[in-house]
Design a protein around this motif. Structure first.
Motif, PDB file in Angstrom:
ATOM      1  N   GLN A 105       0.308   3.758  -3.165  1.00 19.14           N
ATOM      2  CA  GLN A 105      -0.762   4.553  -2.902  1.00 19.14           C
ATOM      3  C   GLN A 105      -0.693   6.037  -3.681  1.00 19.14           C
ATOM      4  N   GLU A 127      -9.577   9.233  -2.390  1.00 18.56           N
ATOM      5  CA  GLU A 127      -9.340   8.372  -1.272  1.00 18.56           C
ATOM      6  C   GLU A 127     -10.192   7.334  -0.908  1.00 18.56           C
ATOM      7  N   GLN A 136      -9.135   3.549  -1.318  1.00 14.07           N
ATOM      8  CA  GLN A 136      -9.157   2.605  -0.219  1.00 14.07           C
ATOM      9  C   GLN A 136     -10.011   1.095  -0.362  1.00 14.07           C
ATOM     10  N   PHE A 160      -7.924  -1.142  -2.587  1.00 16.82           N
ATOM     11  CA  PHE A 160      -6.724  -1.686  -1.753  1.00 16.82           C
ATOM     12  C   PHE A 160      -7.525  -2.896  -0.801  1.00 16.82           C
ATOM     13  N   VAL A 181       0.747  -1.123  -0.041  1.00 19.73           N
ATOM     14  CA  VAL A 181       0.093  -0.005  -0.127  1.00 19.73           C
ATOM     15  C   VAL A 181       0.888   1.204  -0.054  1.00 19.73           C
TER      16      VAL A 181
END
Length: 199
Positions: A30, A48, A52, A55, A26
């Protein structure tokens, strides 16, 4: 050891139950994922949230990852699909960034001519070129826009793009060619190029 080998080792550690190894993946990807998603979604909070979610989906799917493609290619594919699903759920179509971004304009092939002294004329030309490139990319159909962004902005190979977009390499080449032609058409009046030349 290549980046792909490092990622594969981290993936195997996650598959053996070492959750901290996923945190490393991550941390590593990211920023790249945010940059990719910012081409599809404009609002930072939404970027975001989608990152998220991507992921989380990747973490849940990781036990089935066999390393047939690079980890980041696989992750990008998950992120693109997550963004598309998010936008459909919101009743929106994927927009692109429209702010002037000189770095993006310079990432296109044969852009060496743009990298010269910072005279006022050159600065204005660079700004106009960047705006034209962003305008052209924004008007592209989603499949062409995604292909050109993955190639020119994210620097993925044709094979990696084919995996990310779940299509043959020939289709990727065709999409990127058509996207570049659209960009060239938008740049033609600014750069005063003839029809038989791209730039």
């Amino acid at each position: 050891m290549s980046e792909r080998d490092v990622d594969w080792q981290l993936v195997q550690r996650v598959q053996r139950g070492e959750k901290a190894a996923f945190d490393l993946l991550v941390a590593k990807y990211q920023r790249k994922l945010f940059r990719l998603l910012s081409r599809l979604i404009r609002d930072q909070a939404e970027i975001e949230d989608v990152a998220q979610e991507a992921f989380i989906k990747a973490y849940r799917a990781l036990p089935n990852f066999r390393g047939e493609s690079a980890f980041y290619t696989w992750l990008y594919r998950i992120a693109i699909n997550t963004a598309k699903n998010y936008l459909v759920a919101q009743g929106r179509r994927a927009p692109t960034q429209t702010e002037t971004d000189l770095e993006d304009a310079e990432n296109f092939d044969d852009a060496e001519a743009l990298r010269t002294e910072d005279t006022p004329d050159r600065i204005l030309l660079s700004k106009q070129v960047a705006e034209a490139v962003n305008r052209a990319i924004e008007r592209l159909p989603e499949d062409l826009r995604t292909a050109i962004v993955l190639r020119e902005i994210e620097g993925l190979s044709y094979d990696e793009i084919a995996v990310s977009m779940n299509c043959p390499v020939g289709t990727v080449r065709s999409r990127i060619f058509r996207a570049r032609e659209a960009v060239a058409e938008e740049l033609r009046p600014i750069l005063e190029t003839k029809r038989d030349r791209r730039w």
